[in-house]
Motif scaffolding. Sequence first.
Motif, mmCIF file in Angstrom:
data_model
loop_
_atom_site.group_PDB
_atom_site.id
_atom_site.type_symbol
_atom_site.label_atom_id
_atom_site.label_comp_id
_atom_site.label_asym_id
_atom_site.label_seq_id
_atom_site.Cartn_x
_atom_site.Cartn_y
_atom_site.Cartn_z
ATOM 1 N N LEU A 182 0.231 -0.959 0.273
ATOM 2 C CA LEU A 182 0.093 -0.182 -0.110
ATOM 3 C C LEU A 182 1.270 0.944 0.081
ATOM 4 N N LEU A 183 0.679 2.086 -0.808
ATOM 5 C CA LEU A 183 2.108 3.568 -1.197
ATOM 6 C C LEU A 183 0.943 4.273 -0.317
ATOM 7 N N VAL A 184 2.246 5.352 0.361
ATOM 8 C CA VAL A 184 1.324 5.990 1.003
ATOM 9 C C VAL A 184 2.178 7.724 0.814
ATOM 10 N N GLU A 185 1.880 9.220 0.286
ATOM 11 C CA GLU A 185 2.761 9.871 -0.200
ATOM 12 C C GLU A 185 1.924 11.342 0.949
ATOM 13 N N SER A 186 2.884 11.834 0.865
ATOM 14 C CA SER A 186 2.674 13.237 1.114
ATOM 15 C C SER A 186 3.753 14.178 0.528
ATOM 16 N N PRO A 187 3.114 15.693 0.302
ATOM 17 C CA PRO A 187 3.934 16.368 0.259
ATOM 18 C C PRO A 187 4.694 16.926 0.861
ATOM 19 N N SER A 188 4.833 16.419 2.309
ATOM 20 C CA SER A 188 5.965 16.884 3.531
ATOM 21 C C SER A 188 6.273 16.061 4.270
ATOM 22 N N ARG A 189 7.474 15.823 4.011
ATOM 23 C CA ARG A 189 8.166 14.929 4.889
ATOM 24 C C ARG A 189 7.668 14.697 6.208
ATOM 25 N N ALA A 190 7.644 15.494 7.726
ATOM 26 C CA ALA A 190 7.328 16.000 8.867
ATOM 27 C C ALA A 190 6.128 14.957 8.674
ATOM 28 N N ALA A 191 4.924 15.470 8.304
ATOM 29 C CA ALA A 191 3.951 15.276 8.148
ATOM 30 C C ALA A 191 4.040 13.469 8.217
ATOM 31 N N LEU A 192 5.078 13.507 6.724
ATOM 32 C CA LEU A 192 4.335 11.410 6.891
ATOM 33 C C LEU A 192 5.270 10.807 8.164
ATOM 34 N N GLN A 193 6.274 11.311 8.523
ATOM 35 C CA GLN A 193 6.882 10.412 9.671
ATOM 36 C C GLN A 193 6.292 11.196 10.675
ATOM 37 N N ARG A 194 5.512 11.379 11.151
ATOM 38 C CA ARG A 194 3.997 11.563 12.085
ATOM 39 C C ARG A 194 3.127 11.206 11.824
ATOM 40 N N PHE A 195 2.808 10.899 10.691
ATOM 41 C CA PHE A 195 1.611 9.774 10.439
ATOM 42 C C PHE A 195 2.364 9.093 10.488
ATOM 43 N N LEU A 196 3.480 7.636 10.074
ATOM 44 C CA LEU A 196 4.029 6.403 10.277
ATOM 45 C C LEU A 196 4.079 6.574 11.860
ATOM 46 N N ALA A 197 4.712 7.471 12.419
ATOM 47 C CA ALA A 197 5.210 7.529 13.769
ATOM 48 C C ALA A 197 3.537 6.859 14.897
ATOM 49 N N ALA A 198 2.769 7.588 14.396
ATOM 50 C CA ALA A 198 1.277 7.521 14.843
ATOM 51 C C ALA A 198 0.732 6.278 14.672
ATOM 52 N N TRP A 199 0.828 5.444 13.020
ATOM 53 C CA TRP A 199 0.386 4.494 12.593
ATOM 54 C C TRP A 199 0.509 3.151 13.336
ATOM 55 N N GLN A 200 1.962 3.161 13.641
ATOM 56 C CA GLN A 200 2.239 2.122 14.490
ATOM 57 C C GLN A 200 1.402 0.971 15.121
ATOM 58 N N PRO A 201 0.640 1.571 16.021
ATOM 59 C CA PRO A 201 -0.041 1.162 17.144
ATOM 60 C C PRO A 201 -1.046 0.868 16.514
ATOM 61 N N VAL A 202 -1.642 1.145 15.501
ATOM 62 C CA VAL A 202 -2.782 1.318 14.534
ATOM 63 C C VAL A 202 -2.351 -0.570 13.601
ATOM 64 N N LEU A 203 -0.798 -0.182 13.186
ATOM 65 C CA LEU A 203 -0.819 -2.017 12.347
ATOM 66 C C LEU A 203 -0.636 -3.017 13.763
ATOM 67 N N LEU A 204 0.075 -3.111 14.371
ATOM 68 C CA LEU A 204 -0.183 -3.662 15.485
ATOM 69 C C LEU A 204 -1.564 -4.732 16.035
ATOM 70 N N ALA A 205 -2.484 -3.486 15.722
ATOM 71 C CA ALA A 205 -3.875 -3.704 16.370
ATOM 72 C C ALA A 205 -4.774 -4.510 14.956
ATOM 73 N N CYS A 206 -3.899 -4.113 14.072
ATOM 74 C CA CYS A 206 -4.768 -4.687 12.812
ATOM 75 C C CYS A 206 -4.414 -6.394 12.121
ATOM 76 N N ARG A 207 -3.057 -6.505 13.346
ATOM 77 C CA ARG A 207 -2.862 -8.263 13.164
ATOM 78 C C ARG A 207 -4.010 -9.360 13.192
ATOM 79 N N SER A 208 -4.677 -8.780 14.456
ATOM 80 C CA SER A 208 -5.875 -10.009 15.557
ATOM 81 C C SER A 208 -6.977 -9.699 14.532
ATOM 82 N N LEU A 209 -6.924 -8.474 13.373
ATOM 83 C CA LEU A 209 -7.964 -8.483 13.186
ATOM 84 C C LEU A 209 -8.684 -10.331 11.940
ATOM 85 N N PRO A 210 -10.120 -10.429 12.345
ATOM 86 C CA PRO A 210 -9.774 -11.574 11.843
ATOM 87 C C PRO A 210 -10.186 -11.965 10.179
#
Length: 731
Positions: A686-714
């Motif tokens: 899945l491709l993630v794009e942003s015109p701002s490097r800082a915005a992309l980094q903040r989003f990815l850091a906040a996304w990590q807990p979401v990714l861990l939670a999605c592992r347990s989805l049926p």
Amino acid sequence: MAFWPSVVIATPAHSGIGASLTYRSELSLAPGTLVRVPLGSREVLGVVWDCPAEPPEGLTVAQTKSVVGALEGLPPLNERWRQLVSFAGRYYQRSAGEVALAALPPQLRELDATQLARRLKRRAKASAQPDAAPDGHAPPAAPWPALSVEQAQVLAELECANAPVLLFGATGSGKTEVYLRATQRVLEQAGDGQAPTQVLMMVPEINLTPQLESRFRERFEPLFGAGAVVCLHSGMTPAQRLTSWLAAHTGQARIVLGTRMAVFASLPGLRLIVVDEEHDPSYKSQDGARYSARDLAVYRAKVETEALATEAVAGRAGPQPSSLPGGEGASALRCQVLLGSATPSLESWHAADQGRYLRLEMPGRIGGGSLPRLRLVDMNHQPKGAVLALPLVAAMAERIGRGEQCLVLLNRRGYAPVLACHACGWKSGCPHCSAYRVFHKLDRTLRCHHCGFTERVPRACPDCGNLDISPVGRGTEQVEEQLAGLLADVKRADGGPARVARMDADSTRLKGSLEVQLAALHSGEVDVLVGTQMIAKGHDFRRITLVASVNADSALFASDHRAPERLFALLMQAAGRAGRDATQSAASEMWVQTWYPQHPLFASLKKHDFPGFAAEQLAERESAAMPPYGFQALLRADARTQAAAQAFLNAAAEQGTALPHRDEITLYPAVPLTIQRVANVERAQLLVESPSRAALQRFLAAWQPVLLACRSLPEARGLVRFAVDVDPLSI
């Protein structure tokens, strides 16, 4: 009294364990100390990141385990190294422990304190042996070549540079001599009292290390003793890697020559980082922490320079930086980074256009030689099915008769990409991957270059029994065989038959085989060398006057926006192997076989006009908001089924809608990878794009807990792993 060290260990980011673990210790452990700690039923190596005297809030003695022991005899990994590792972990969305432990020699992770003490004792005994020759005198140093005007000017500007330097030098312009002279200047400086000055010299591939290592040893071992130059790359044995790492970590090694992994080498006296062929995609790791060694080299030089300035202000590193506006004293208080290439990456070129990098140019070749003339061969006018154009074969025969050498580039190893039955349509697919197995004629095998699955070539078609199965396409083995037949009647200048050799990952897989093949080429035993991209860059072949590319069209119309850049760089670098001897440069040529001779890429290539090509490519990327004008990351998922992989990715995208900076982020739908299945594991991204490097980094850091939670989805059941790839090189 107890202490509570925070220890990082090798835990993947997707494990959810955390950045570090807290242990107990009766002794205060300095940050950077290597320790052995319990983890479950195992005992693993870790690095102390902090060691407070008070436990974290809410943590009791019963909840912690004790440190087994520290690896005594090793100085702690310094703060600058830990800062580099922490940054790499944050930026590339991995745990600091995963990055830190992957950067250490594998054998070091297995040794306990007693075993390490014995190894250090043997090292100390070996290093105590005299480096001089038996007569008591050091071996004489070879005379240094005179500098060209361009080399002298670049070195003068480099000495005063306060920004990362991009050295844009034509192939054969003498960039290596600039690296050697810059290294000499750094090694002659005084250290900070704790470690002598050191240099990190990085190359993209292992096959480039032998000749570069010999030049550095010849130049600097007479000055600084045996052991001053060490190598670090994955082709070394675990014992060799540990020995080299210890020499660098203790300051005994003054120069570390290595591939991308060397960017994490512990170098307490680091003052210069050279990244040769900085454009090469090999500097981007594709496993584990998917880091760019080139980008980390730039960051590491910045960290080292800031630390030296801070120490100078504190009075621990000599004169105040304010009193040293330039010159030798100022250069001693910084760590420089030098990126060199004849075809720089568009990211580095753009950074130089913006003024963030200092671009220095060396357009001329040593000795006043000229770059090879480009000749395009229109394959539409050649006989049907011809692998090599007849005019090209005639030109090669003429060169061989004059005692010159030729190089043929085909970036595909094996005999043919696929074996096929034209009666029923069977092809040599891999049962474990969505790819074809390559036909290797020499050992009569079908080999998958993705999972390694190998079988003997069947006597008949497995589906219909047809005995007439044949290769489709061509690889280096086939071109080598056909050239040997076409040149069978050609005589060398000494009257002997023409000799054709092949150099690729198959022919150089045995230890020492690469050095043997290179020696044969340099000595003139080989007349025509057929090979993949490993022969196209960095090598100084003095007798080659003709280079041919026989399959350049495959990347002209690729969907990857970086494909034209990679093709242009490959062809320019390959062309640079011809005419490196100034006496032969006027007659040197680059032949390119193509079905599309009017393609604009070839117009720039014909003029050796990299700036013009870069301007066109950057304009296209700017209009499409592609890197370096936009920033990207890929979320990759491996699962037992393609449905599970894509379900995980789409769920992660859906649950990330409320995260910070989501309005500056574009999330594309999940799609399968080009090679969808490898070793029975389905892959999607899945491709993630942003015109701002800082915005992309903040989003990815906040996304990590979401990714861990999605592992347990049926719907994601069957997911094997996921990984975030920041600044991907291919999509």
